[in-house]
Design a protein around this motif. Structure first.
Motif, PDB file in Angstrom:
ATOM      1  N   HIS A  57       0.796  -1.288  -0.135  1.00 45.70           N
ATOM      2  CA  HIS A  57       0.129   0.068   0.093  1.00 45.70           C
ATOM      3  C   HIS A  57       0.713   1.314  -0.169  1.00 45.70           C
ATOM      4  CE1 HIS A  57      -4.348  -1.070   0.751  1.00 45.70           C
ATOM      5  NE2 HIS A  57      -3.871  -2.289   0.984  1.00 45.70           N
ATOM      6  N   ILE A  58       2.270   0.994   0.355  1.00 49.61           N
ATOM      7  CA  ILE A  58       2.995   2.298   0.573  1.00 49.61           C
ATOM      8  C   ILE A  58       4.006   2.483  -0.462  1.00 49.61           C
ATOM      9  CG2 ILE A  58       2.235   2.696   2.970  1.00 49.61           C
ATOM     10  CD1 ILE A  58       4.795   1.398   3.587  1.00 49.61           C
ATOM     11  N   TRP A  59       4.410   1.210  -1.162  1.00 52.24           N
ATOM     12  CA  TRP A  59       5.541   1.390  -2.129  1.00 52.24           C
ATOM     13  C   TRP A  59       4.905   1.203  -3.637  1.00 52.24           C
ATOM     14  CZ3 TRP A  59       9.036  -2.748  -4.032  1.00 52.24           C
ATOM     15  CH2 TRP A  59      10.162  -2.359  -4.514  1.00 52.24           C
ATOM     16  N   LYS A  60       5.055   2.327  -4.509  1.00 51.05           N
ATOM     17  CA  LYS A  60       4.488   2.174  -5.796  1.00 51.05           C
ATOM     18  C   LYS A  60       4.404   1.011  -6.471  1.00 51.05           C
ATOM     19  CE  LYS A  60       3.818   7.237  -6.151  1.00 51.05           C
ATOM     20  NZ  LYS A  60       4.023   8.618  -6.775  1.00 51.05           N
ATOM     21  N   PRO A  61       5.794   0.341  -6.701  1.00 57.16           N
ATOM     22  CA  PRO A  61       5.828  -0.990  -7.557  1.00 57.16           C
ATOM     23  C   PRO A  61       4.811  -2.053  -6.888  1.00 57.16           C
ATOM     24  CG  PRO A  61       7.791   0.150  -7.232  1.00 57.16           C
ATOM     25  CD  PRO A  61       7.107   0.924  -6.154  1.00 57.16           C
ATOM     26  N   LEU A  62       4.742  -2.170  -5.770  1.00 58.38           N
ATOM     27  CA  LEU A  62       3.799  -3.261  -5.138  1.00 58.38           C
ATOM     28  C   LEU A  62       2.270  -2.755  -5.497  1.00 58.38           C
ATOM     29  CD1 LEU A  62       5.687  -4.817  -2.168  1.00 58.38           C
ATOM     30  CD2 LEU A  62       5.448  -5.620  -4.467  1.00 58.38           C
ATOM     31  N   TRP A  63       2.065  -1.621  -5.202  1.00 59.91           N
ATOM     32  CA  TRP A  63       0.606  -1.274  -5.178  1.00 59.91           C
ATOM     33  C   TRP A  63       0.170  -1.305  -6.789  1.00 59.91           C
ATOM     34  CZ3 TRP A  63      -3.369  -0.356  -2.862  1.00 59.91           C
ATOM     35  CH2 TRP A  63      -4.393   0.450  -3.627  1.00 59.91           C
ATOM     36  N   ALA A  64       1.337  -1.532  -7.545  1.00 62.72           N
ATOM     37  CA  ALA A  64       0.671  -1.578  -9.105  1.00 62.72           C
ATOM     38  C   ALA A  64       0.142  -2.946  -9.180  1.00 62.72           C
ATOM     39  CB  ALA A  64       2.096  -1.397  -9.937  1.00 62.72           C
ATOM     40  N   PHE A  65       0.723  -4.067  -8.365  1.00 60.99           N
ATOM     41  CA  PHE A  65       0.110  -5.280  -8.405  1.00 60.99           C
ATOM     42  C   PHE A  65      -1.096  -5.363  -7.409  1.00 60.99           C
ATOM     43  CE2 PHE A  65       4.942  -6.101  -9.256  1.00 60.99           C
ATOM     44  CZ  PHE A  65       4.711  -7.349  -9.988  1.00 60.99           C
ATOM     45  N   HIS A  66      -1.237  -4.510  -6.440  1.00 57.55           N
ATOM     46  CA  HIS A  66      -2.516  -4.565  -5.430  1.00 57.55           C
ATOM     47  C   HIS A  66      -3.609  -3.657  -5.817  1.00 57.55           C
ATOM     48  CE1 HIS A  66      -4.154  -5.900  -1.537  1.00 57.55           C
ATOM     49  NE2 HIS A  66      -4.031  -4.711  -1.343  1.00 57.55           N
ATOM     50  N   MET A  67      -3.337  -2.833  -6.657  1.00 58.52           N
ATOM     51  CA  MET A  67      -4.444  -1.896  -7.026  1.00 58.52           C
ATOM     52  C   MET A  67      -5.629  -2.366  -7.325  1.00 58.52           C
ATOM     53  SD  MET A  67      -4.000   1.618  -9.080  1.00 58.52           S
ATOM     54  CE  MET A  67      -3.887   0.947 -10.578  1.00 58.52           C
ATOM     55  N   VAL A  68      -5.468  -3.458  -8.173  1.00 61.51           N
ATOM     56  CA  VAL A  68      -6.589  -4.167  -8.741  1.00 61.51           C
ATOM     57  C   VAL A  68      -7.820  -4.546  -7.555  1.00 61.51           C
ATOM     58  CG1 VAL A  68      -5.524  -6.377  -8.974  1.00 61.51           C
ATOM     59  CG2 VAL A  68      -7.453  -6.025 -10.372  1.00 61.51           C
ATOM     60  N   HIS A  69      -7.162  -5.255  -6.647  1.00 60.41           N
ATOM     61  CA  HIS A  69      -7.953  -5.612  -5.515  1.00 60.41           C
ATOM     62  C   HIS A  69      -8.953  -4.702  -4.749  1.00 60.41           C
ATOM     63  CE1 HIS A  69      -9.110  -8.570  -2.543  1.00 60.41           C
ATOM     64  NE2 HIS A  69      -8.723  -7.841  -1.777  1.00 60.41           N
ATOM     65  N   HIS A  70      -8.158  -3.396  -4.810  1.00 62.59           N
ATOM     66  CA  HIS A  70      -9.202  -2.306  -4.184  1.00 62.59           C
ATOM     67  C   HIS A  70      -9.880  -1.490  -5.268  1.00 62.59           C
ATOM     68  CE1 HIS A  70      -7.637  -2.278  -0.133  1.00 62.59           C
ATOM     69  NE2 HIS A  70      -6.512  -2.956  -0.564  1.00 62.59           N
ATOM     70  N   SER A  71     -10.083  -1.853  -6.525  1.00 66.10           N
ATOM     71  CA  SER A  71     -10.506  -1.213  -7.471  1.00 66.10           C
ATOM     72  C   SER A  71     -12.166  -1.585  -7.307  1.00 66.10           C
ATOM     73  CB  SER A  71     -10.085  -1.343  -8.824  1.00 66.10           C
ATOM     74  OG  SER A  71     -10.029  -2.752  -9.201  1.00 66.10           O
ATOM     75  N   ALA A  72     -12.486  -2.643  -6.925  1.00 65.78           N
ATOM     76  CA  ALA A  72     -13.947  -3.193  -6.504  1.00 65.78           C
ATOM     77  C   ALA A  72     -14.817  -1.807  -6.178  1.00 65.78           C
ATOM     78  CB  ALA A  72     -14.107  -4.400  -5.975  1.00 65.78           C
ATOM     79  N   MET A  73     -15.929  -1.555  -6.430  1.00 65.44           N
ATOM     80  CA  MET A  73     -16.786  -0.474  -6.075  1.00 65.44           C
ATOM     81  C   MET A  73     -17.796  -1.074  -5.093  1.00 65.44           C
ATOM     82  SD  MET A  73     -15.475   2.308  -7.408  1.00 65.44           S
ATOM     83  CE  MET A  73     -16.306   3.535  -6.982  1.00 65.44           C
ATOM     84  N   HIS A  74     -17.906  -2.399  -4.921  1.00 70.74           N
ATOM     85  CA  HIS A  74     -18.733  -3.063  -4.109  1.00 70.74           C
ATOM     86  C   HIS A  74     -18.180  -4.051  -3.411  1.00 70.74           C
ATOM     87  CE1 HIS A  74     -21.078  -1.432  -7.612  1.00 70.74           C
ATOM     88  NE2 HIS A  74     -22.273  -1.221  -6.535  1.00 70.74           N
TER      89      HIS A  74
END
Length: 257
Positions: free
Chosen positions: A102-119
């Motif tokens: 969540h705090i390092w951009k290279p790893l957030w690039a991997f993790h972002m999809v998981h938090h993109s759900a709106m429901h």
């Protein structure tokens, strides 16, 4: 590992699908609007790709862990106590893996999809990046070097992720004394919130005591707004999975916070 998951994998999948159907029925009867058709189909498409990636990269993961297992100065025996120790250490490592994501951009690039759900619903649980299997084994190398059995580490991580499936729901309210000890649906709803109060909170997998210890715990006190602070990323599963990498290389990537 094969002997443990093989015979039961189909039954586990059927059980999880039945839970999803039950949650859909609950959402419809109570007008909760926890499901949106296009997003649900996107979630399932991302899940299918993730399962395929696990098959493709299974050998890579075992090679990585096996290589460092050979370098370990000693090996712990296969006992119940060692499994409990391995499970706790794996959960501790997962906390930091998740927090750094969540705090390092290279790893957030991997993790972002998981938090993109709106429901928030059970299908969002496995909205996971198809390439995450390339980096997750690297975080568990310390456990291998400490002599913990590789199969115990893998089983503990699988249990950790399976447990988190049940956290992605609005069906379950707060769980009383368990809040603040183990991760709960309420605590995990907070983690998925884009509310300023909720950003970068509750990183625990099974145990939430790590968040208590490292001051990242936040109880659910206000209605959760799900998704990224930048808004919806649409429904295309390929865009959902790879947009983080594209934004990283173009310098446009923004952390949730």
């Amino acid at each position: 590992m094969k002997n443990i998951t093989g015979p039961y994998k189909l039954w586990i999948l059927i059980f999880l699908l039945l839970l999803i159907v039950a949650e859909i029925a609950w959402s419809w009867r109570n007008d909760k609007k926890s499901y949106e058709v296009k997003e649900t189909l996107s979630n399932l498409a991302v899940l299918a790709g993730f399962q395929l990636s696990k098959i493709i990269f299974a050998g890579y993961q075992l090679i990585i862990l096996g290589f460092f297992n050979a370098l370990a100065p000693f090996s712990l025996p296969h006992t119940g106590w060692v499994f409990i120790l391995t499970f706790i250490v794996t959960d501790f490592i997962y906390y930091w893996f998740h927090r750094v994501s969540h705090i390092w951009k290279p790893l957030w690039a991997f993790h972002m999809v998981h938090h993109s759900a709106m429901h928030m619903n059970l299908t969002a649980a496995y909205r996971l990046n198809w390439l995450s299997v390339l980096i997750s084994p690297l975080f568990f190398i310390p456990a291998v070097l400490l002599g913990m059995p590789v199969d115990y580490i893998i089983i503990s991580y699988v249990i950790n992720l399976l447990y988190q499936f049940f956290l992605h729901t609005e069906v379950v309210d707060k769980l009383g004394v368990l809040e603040g000890i183990i991760d709960t649906p309420s605590a995990h709803r907070v983690h998925h919130g884009s509310n300023p109060l909720y950003i970068d909170k509750n990183f625990g997998g099974v145990l939430i005591i790590w968040d208590k210890l490292f001051k990242t715990y936040q109880p659910e006190t206000e209605k959760v707004n799900y998704g990224l602070t930048t808004g919806s990323m649409g429904y295309n599963p390929f865009k959902l999975v790879f947009k983080g990498f594209a934004d990283l290389f173009t310098g446009k990537i923004k952390l949730k916070n």
